[in-house]
Structures are given as structure tokens and as C-alpha cells.
Enzyme design. Structure first.
Site, PDB file in Angstrom:
ATOM      1  N   ASP A  59      -3.287   5.325   6.511  1.00 31.78           N
ATOM      2  CA  ASP A  59      -3.763   6.599   7.060  1.00 31.78           C
ATOM      3  C   ASP A  59      -4.744   6.296   8.196  1.00 31.78           C
ATOM      4  O   ASP A  59      -4.317   5.977   9.298  1.00 31.78           O
ATOM      5  CB  ASP A  59      -4.388   7.385   5.894  1.00 31.78           C
ATOM      6  CG  ASP A  59      -4.808   8.797   6.250  1.00 31.78           C
ATOM      7  OD1 ASP A  59      -4.151   9.420   7.092  1.00 31.78           O
ATOM      8  OD2 ASP A  59      -5.798   9.285   5.683  1.00 31.78           O
ATOM      9  N   ASP A  75      -1.740  10.719  -4.987  1.00 36.42           N
ATOM     10  CA  ASP A  75      -2.411  11.752  -5.781  1.00 36.42           C
ATOM     11  C   ASP A  75      -3.142  12.774  -4.923  1.00 36.42           C
ATOM     12  O   ASP A  75      -3.442  12.549  -3.753  1.00 36.42           O
ATOM     13  CB  ASP A  75      -3.448  11.108  -6.701  1.00 36.42           C
ATOM     14  CG  ASP A  75      -4.678  10.620  -5.940  1.00 36.42           C
ATOM     15  OD1 ASP A  75      -4.499   9.875  -4.947  1.00 36.42           O
ATOM     16  OD2 ASP A  75      -5.802  11.007  -6.300  1.00 36.42           O
ATOM     17  N   ARG A 131       0.566  11.784  -9.420  1.00 38.56           N
ATOM     18  CA  ARG A 131       1.014  10.417  -9.137  1.00 38.56           C
ATOM     19  C   ARG A 131       2.389  10.136  -9.741  1.00 38.56           C
ATOM     20  O   ARG A 131       3.126   9.294  -9.243  1.00 38.56           O
ATOM     21  CB  ARG A 131       0.027   9.390  -9.707  1.00 38.56           C
ATOM     22  CG  ARG A 131      -1.309   9.322  -8.985  1.00 38.56           C
ATOM     23  CD  ARG A 131      -2.042   8.047  -9.387  1.00 38.56           C
ATOM     24  NE  ARG A 131      -3.452   8.062  -9.033  1.00 38.56           N
ATOM     25  CZ  ARG A 131      -3.949   7.715  -7.853  1.00 38.56           C
ATOM     26  NH1 ARG A 131      -3.136   7.362  -6.877  1.00 38.56           N
ATOM     27  NH2 ARG A 131      -5.247   7.727  -7.621  1.00 38.56           N
ATOM     28  N   LYS A 170       0.858   7.157   8.626  1.00 37.19           N
ATOM     29  CA  LYS A 170       0.467   8.337   9.407  1.00 37.19           C
ATOM     30  C   LYS A 170      -0.243   7.846  10.666  1.00 37.19           C
ATOM     31  O   LYS A 170      -1.472   7.828  10.728  1.00 37.19           O
ATOM     32  CB  LYS A 170      -0.510   9.215   8.610  1.00 37.19           C
ATOM     33  CG  LYS A 170       0.024   9.852   7.356  1.00 37.19           C
ATOM     34  CD  LYS A 170      -0.970  10.920   6.894  1.00 37.19           C
ATOM     35  CE  LYS A 170      -1.074  11.016   5.415  1.00 37.19           C
ATOM     36  NZ  LYS A 170      -2.135  11.925   4.958  1.00 37.19           N
ATOM     37  N   GLU A 211       0.846  -1.199   0.000  1.00 37.88           N
ATOM     38  CA  GLU A 211       0.000   0.000   0.000  1.00 37.88           C
ATOM     39  C   GLU A 211       0.882   1.250   0.000  1.00 37.88           C
ATOM     40  O   GLU A 211       2.021   1.220   0.472  1.00 37.88           O
ATOM     41  CB  GLU A 211      -0.907  -0.067   1.238  1.00 37.88           C
ATOM     42  CG  GLU A 211      -1.807   1.105   1.504  1.00 37.88           C
ATOM     43  CD  GLU A 211      -2.824   1.438   0.415  1.00 37.88           C
ATOM     44  OE1 GLU A 211      -2.408   1.597  -0.738  1.00 37.88           O
ATOM     45  OE2 GLU A 211      -4.009   1.577   0.748  1.00 37.88           O
ATOM     46  N   ASP A 212       0.350   2.338  -0.534  1.00 32.48           N
ATOM     47  CA  ASP A 212       1.128   3.579  -0.541  1.00 32.48           C
ATOM     48  C   ASP A 212       1.135   4.245   0.846  1.00 32.48           C
ATOM     49  O   ASP A 212       2.193   4.555   1.374  1.00 32.48           O
ATOM     50  CB  ASP A 212       0.644   4.541  -1.639  1.00 32.48           C
ATOM     51  CG  ASP A 212      -0.857   4.835  -1.583  1.00 32.48           C
ATOM     52  OD1 ASP A 212      -1.554   4.337  -0.678  1.00 32.48           O
ATOM     53  OD2 ASP A 212      -1.340   5.570  -2.468  1.00 32.48           O
ATOM     54  N   PHE A 269      -0.551  16.086   4.104  1.00 34.30           N
ATOM     55  CA  PHE A 269      -1.047  15.488   2.872  1.00 34.30           C
ATOM     56  C   PHE A 269       0.065  15.505   1.839  1.00 34.30           C
ATOM     57  O   PHE A 269       0.642  16.550   1.543  1.00 34.30           O
ATOM     58  CB  PHE A 269      -2.303  16.201   2.352  1.00 34.30           C
ATOM     59  CG  PHE A 269      -3.058  15.330   1.394  1.00 34.30           C
ATOM     60  CD1 PHE A 269      -3.966  14.387   1.873  1.00 34.30           C
ATOM     61  CD2 PHE A 269      -2.825  15.395   0.035  1.00 34.30           C
ATOM     62  CE1 PHE A 269      -4.632  13.529   0.999  1.00 34.30           C
ATOM     63  CE2 PHE A 269      -3.488  14.547  -0.849  1.00 34.30           C
ATOM     64  CZ  PHE A 269      -4.400  13.623  -0.362  1.00 34.30           C
ATOM     65  N   VAL A 270       0.372  14.335   1.324  1.00 32.67           N
ATOM     66  CA  VAL A 270       1.511  14.201   0.407  1.00 32.67           C
ATOM     67  C   VAL A 270       1.060  13.712  -0.963  1.00 32.67           C
ATOM     68  O   VAL A 270       0.019  13.073  -1.100  1.00 32.67           O
ATOM     69  CB  VAL A 270       2.577  13.246   0.980  1.00 32.67           C
ATOM     70  CG1 VAL A 270       3.159  13.798   2.257  1.00 32.67           C
ATOM     71  CG2 VAL A 270       2.007  11.859   1.209  1.00 32.67           C
TER      72      VAL A 270
HETATM   73  P1  IMP Z   1      -7.040   4.901   4.870  1.00 34.03           P
HETATM   74  O1  IMP Z   1      -8.165   3.946   4.567  1.00 34.03           O
HETATM   75  O2  IMP Z   1      -7.524   6.156   5.535  1.00 34.03           O
HETATM   76  O3  IMP Z   1      -5.900   4.271   5.625  1.00 34.03           O
HETATM   77  O4  IMP Z   1      -6.595   5.421   3.489  1.00 34.03           O
HETATM   78  C1  IMP Z   1      -5.529   5.025   2.813  1.00 34.03           C
HETATM   79  C2  IMP Z   1      -5.585   5.656   1.447  1.00 34.03           C
HETATM   80  O5  IMP Z   1      -5.897   7.055   1.525  1.00 34.03           O
HETATM   81  C3  IMP Z   1      -4.255   5.592   0.801  1.00 34.03           C
HETATM   82  O6  IMP Z   1      -4.112   4.416   0.080  1.00 34.03           O
HETATM   83  C4  IMP Z   1      -4.274   6.799  -0.091  1.00 34.03           C
HETATM   84  O7  IMP Z   1      -4.868   6.450  -1.331  1.00 34.03           O
HETATM   85  C5  IMP Z   1      -5.157   7.784   0.598  1.00 34.03           C
HETATM   86  N1  IMP Z   1      -4.357   8.803   1.300  1.00 34.03           N
HETATM   87  C6  IMP Z   1      -4.235   8.972   2.621  1.00 34.03           C
HETATM   88  N2  IMP Z   1      -3.412   9.975   2.916  1.00 34.03           N
HETATM   89  C7  IMP Z   1      -2.995  10.465   1.737  1.00 34.03           C
HETATM   90  C8  IMP Z   1      -2.080  11.522   1.371  1.00 34.03           C
HETATM   91  O8  IMP Z   1      -1.470  12.218   2.197  1.00 34.03           O
HETATM   92  N3  IMP Z   1      -1.903  11.707   0.039  1.00 34.03           N
HETATM   93  C9  IMP Z   1      -2.518  10.961  -0.907  1.00 34.03           C
HETATM   94  N4  IMP Z   1      -3.360   9.970  -0.611  1.00 34.03           N
HETATM   95  C10 IMP Z   1      -3.599   9.722   0.698  1.00 34.03           C
HETATM   96 MG    MG Z   2      -4.202   4.194  -2.051  1.00 38.38          MG
END
Ligand code: IMP
Ligand code: MG
Length: 187
Positions: free
Chosen positions: A112, A168, A174, A140, A108-109, A161-162
Site C-alpha cells: 500500500d 481484514d 480475513r 496499490k 505480503e498481502d 479498501f479490500v
Molecule cells: P503499507 O505499509 O501502507 O504498505 O501497508 C501494508 C499493510 O496495510 C498491508 O499488509 C495490510 O495489512 C494493510 N492494508 C493496506 N491496504 C489494505 C486494504 O485495502 N485492506 C486491508 N488491509 C490493508
Molecule cells: Mg498485512
């Protein structure tokens, strides 16, 4: 004064401030790959990338692991076209190959809130993989809403936010080679 100049220079071609350079990212991914290789002890691996953001990370991580590895990809929708989570995750592309009895690494990227990976982990575990681990390029921890941690973390960052290196803002940026900060007013 020197510091000001340094910060001003550390911007990419869009004028965005660079948080991690392509060199720092490459070095860290090599370390992660070596760790994953050690942990697998010669076993085969299936790497599952979460589209679209994880694609560049998966491509580099796959070449940094010295194991017999195959790829698969899933796609989920959670953020739509903005950076705000709706809290609802929907699988919009499922696995192509069975993962039963296999060592799985979810790639995963960003981890969050943890909502996406909690959902994916739950559905992958229903297929009874031999093991299931998570590699995330960024983490994060302060944003977490679900109790989930990655087994391999590239960099842990505060609530910023990155964009870039797969990540993206409304589908843009991206393809930036570095990980950059998205200005607050935009995100
Ligand atoms: P989560 O379900 O909140 O953990 O979301 C994870 C997804 O949110 C990641 O795979 C990203 O696609 C997106 N995301 C969360 N933070 C960022 C950010 O800072 N920049 C870009 N995408 C983010
Ligand atoms: Mg993602």
C-alpha cells in the site's frame, strides 16, 4: 439492465461486492508460483510471510512453487485496529531462522504506502541474504509513500479498501475466500 443484475449477483455471503473471486486468485497464484520457480533455477527458498494477512496467500503460493522451500513469519504492527496507518512500524515477531546467504521471498498481502515493506526490507538486508525478493498479492501503486516495488504482483488495484483472503477490516473478514470491497462508509 443485464449489467446491474450481474453486479448484484457478484456479492459474497456478507453482501460484499467481490473484486477477485477465489478462482481468479487461485489461477493468478499458480502463475506467480511458476514464475518464481523459473526465476530460482532450482535453488532453495525461504518464504517469509507477514502476519497475519499474508498467511492464506503464503499457504497457496508455497504450494504453487516447485522448489525446496521453508517458511518463516514476522509480525509487524502498523495499522492497529483501524485501517489508518500511523506511519510507524514495529516488529512484534522476529524471524525464527537465520536468513544469511539464503534466497528470501517476502510474502505480503498488500503493498500500500510501502512503509511496512520498506522497513522489513531494511532489517532483512542487515542479515545479508543471498537475494531478497518481494511477492505481494495486491498492489496499490497510487498510495505509495515510499519508493518500493514488489518483484511479483498478483493484482494491481486502484485506491480501494479490500477485505478477504487474509485481509481484514478491524480484524474481521480475513477468512472470506474471495477478495471483496469494503464499503467506503465503513473503511
Ligand atoms: P503499507 O505499509 O501502507 O504498505 O501497508 C501494508 C499493510 O496495510 C498491508 O499488509 C495490510 O495489512 C494493510 N492494508 C493496506 N491496504 C489494505 C486494504 O485495502 N485492506 C486491508 N488491509 C490493508
Ligand atoms: Mg498485512
Amino acid at each position: 439492465m443485464e449489467k446491474v443484475i450481474l453486479i448484484a449477483m457478484a456479492t459474497d455471503r456478507h453482501g460484499l461486492e467481490i473484486l477477485f473471486t477465489r478462482e481468479q486468485i487461485a489461477e493468478r497464484i499458480l502463475e506467480m508460483g511458476a514464475q518464481i520457480t523459473r526465476d530460482l533455477g532450482g535453488e532453495k527458498l525461504i518464504m517469509i510471510g507477514v502476519l497475519k494477512g499474508a498467511a492464506p496467500f503464503l499457504a497457496d503460493l508455497a504450494r504453487a512453487v516447485d522448489v525446496d522451500a521453508t517458511f518463516d513469519f514476522v509480525a509487524v504492527s502498523s495499522y492497529g485496529k483501524s485501517n489508518r496507518t500511523s506511519g510507524a512500524v514495529k516488529l512484534i515477531k522476529d524471524l525464527d531462522e537465520p536468513i544469511e546467504g539464503k534466497h528470501v521471498l517476502v510474502v505480503e498481502d498488500i503493498l500500500d504506502t510501502g512503509i511496512t515493506l520498506t522497513y522489513l526490507r531494511r532489517i532483512f538486508l542487515q542479515h545479508h541474504p543471498r537475494s531478497l525478493r518481494i511477492a505481494t498479492l495486491l498492489d496499490k501503486p497510487s498510495r505509495r509513500l515510499e519508493p518500493i516495488e514488489a518483484d511479483y504482483v498478483g493484482f494491481s488495484i486502484p485506491n480501494l479498501f479490500v477485505v478477504g483472503f487474509g485481509m481484514d477490516f478491524a480484524e474481521r473478514y480475513r477468512n472470506l475466500p474471495d477478495i471483496c470491497l469494503m464499503p467506503q462508509e465503513a473503511s
